[in-house]
Design an enzyme around this catalytic site. Sequence first.
Site, mmCIF file in Angstrom:
data_model
loop_
_atom_site.group_PDB
_atom_site.id
_atom_site.type_symbol
_atom_site.label_atom_id
_atom_site.label_comp_id
_atom_site.label_asym_id
_atom_site.label_seq_id
_atom_site.Cartn_x
_atom_site.Cartn_y
_atom_site.Cartn_z
ATOM 1 N N LYS A 1 -17.098 -4.099 -3.324
ATOM 2 C CA LYS A 1 -16.114 -5.180 -3.340
ATOM 3 C C LYS A 1 -16.545 -6.367 -2.471
ATOM 4 C CE LYS A 1 -12.288 -2.050 -4.388
ATOM 5 N NZ LYS A 1 -10.848 -1.756 -4.234
ATOM 6 N N ARG B 1 -8.675 5.237 -1.164
ATOM 7 C CA ARG B 1 -9.081 5.306 -2.575
ATOM 8 C C ARG B 1 -8.813 6.688 -3.145
ATOM 9 N NH1 ARG B 1 -14.494 1.920 -1.227
ATOM 10 N NH2 ARG B 1 -13.500 -0.125 -1.099
ATOM 11 N N LYS C 1 -9.078 -9.663 4.833
ATOM 12 C CA LYS C 1 -9.345 -8.278 4.435
ATOM 13 C C LYS C 1 -10.847 -8.107 4.273
ATOM 14 C CE LYS C 1 -8.308 -4.823 0.876
ATOM 15 N NZ LYS C 1 -7.594 -4.570 -0.403
ATOM 16 N N LYS D 1 -7.022 -6.694 8.058
ATOM 17 C CA LYS D 1 -7.290 -5.319 7.612
ATOM 18 C C LYS D 1 -8.797 -5.114 7.532
ATOM 19 C CE LYS D 1 -6.325 -2.189 3.735
ATOM 20 N NZ LYS D 1 -5.753 -2.080 2.369
ATOM 21 N N SER E 1 -6.551 3.873 6.316
ATOM 22 C CA SER E 1 -6.675 5.313 6.099
ATOM 23 C C SER E 1 -7.828 5.931 6.885
ATOM 24 C CB SER E 1 -6.853 5.591 4.606
ATOM 25 O OG SER E 1 -8.002 4.918 4.100
#
Length: 322
Positions: A215, A203, A193, A246, A272
Amino acid sequence: MARPRRLRQSAWSRDLVAENRLHVSDLIWPIFVHDRDIAREPIRSLQGVDRLSITEAVKEAKEARDLGIKVLALFPHLDERLRTVDAKAAIDPNGLIPTVCRAIKSEVPDIGLLVDVALDPYTDHGHDGLLVDGKIVNDATVEMLIQQTLVQVEGGADIVAPSDMMDGRIGAIRNALEATGHHDTLIMSYAAKYASAFYGPYRDAIGVKALKGDKKTYQMDSANSDEAVREVAIDISEGADMVMVKPGLPYLDIVQRVSETFKVPTFVYQVSGEYAMIKAAVEKGFMDHDRAALETLLAFKRAGASGILTYFAKHVAQLLRN
């Protein structure tokens, strides 16, 4: 003597020699559930995607089953008052996700439920782990993830999908599942990821209003490929049944490399931002909606994906049926 176009001249001949096919059973449908008294709440940044009440989630589960979609992925949108620095709502046996799992399983027992294991929907700072003195603490987060996993599995989840990228969490979760008798629970690890710009609409969907910092200390650097292979190898050795890459389209090379290297079920998340870009381009008249959706999903299959998490799942399942 050689005319490759011979095989392309008609629809039946193209179908006859197609190397990859997209099937409804390849699709996992992510849905967002909320704890408000509103049946459906549109998500501004994800055109055509709503946050659902528990009752509506059950209805969608029934429709998914009827369309041939085998698995739903559940993501929560919590009331802001339940978001805390210690993410206690994540381990509530009567929390939103365990409650939704029970409701769906009581009405649609034959559909698979995949649940996200991470703390970002439950923290007031938007991170996937516990934040102490400005740093994400690994081992204390893993202990919370174990508890979160168990309450979700006891609620009826079939697949747990740790998306937090903490070190050692797959082995810890597998040991906890074995120790509590959940021998058959599947783990789909978000093994590769990446820290990505493509997560913004997600989010918004789960209600993270202002992420504190970034992150990058736990999600992967987009410059790295060998690191993804190491991460996947670790998670498989710790007990993951399936692995995930991802985001999707920007990382097709990683999907192909993981699939070919490990020969394990390899999934990909069309995230998304990827979905939102296609929707925005379609809205501007720059591309055809259905062709773009089908072409991108087929690209994942061509790269070696066993299955795809996509917000297009319901629509594409309808297209494939027709």
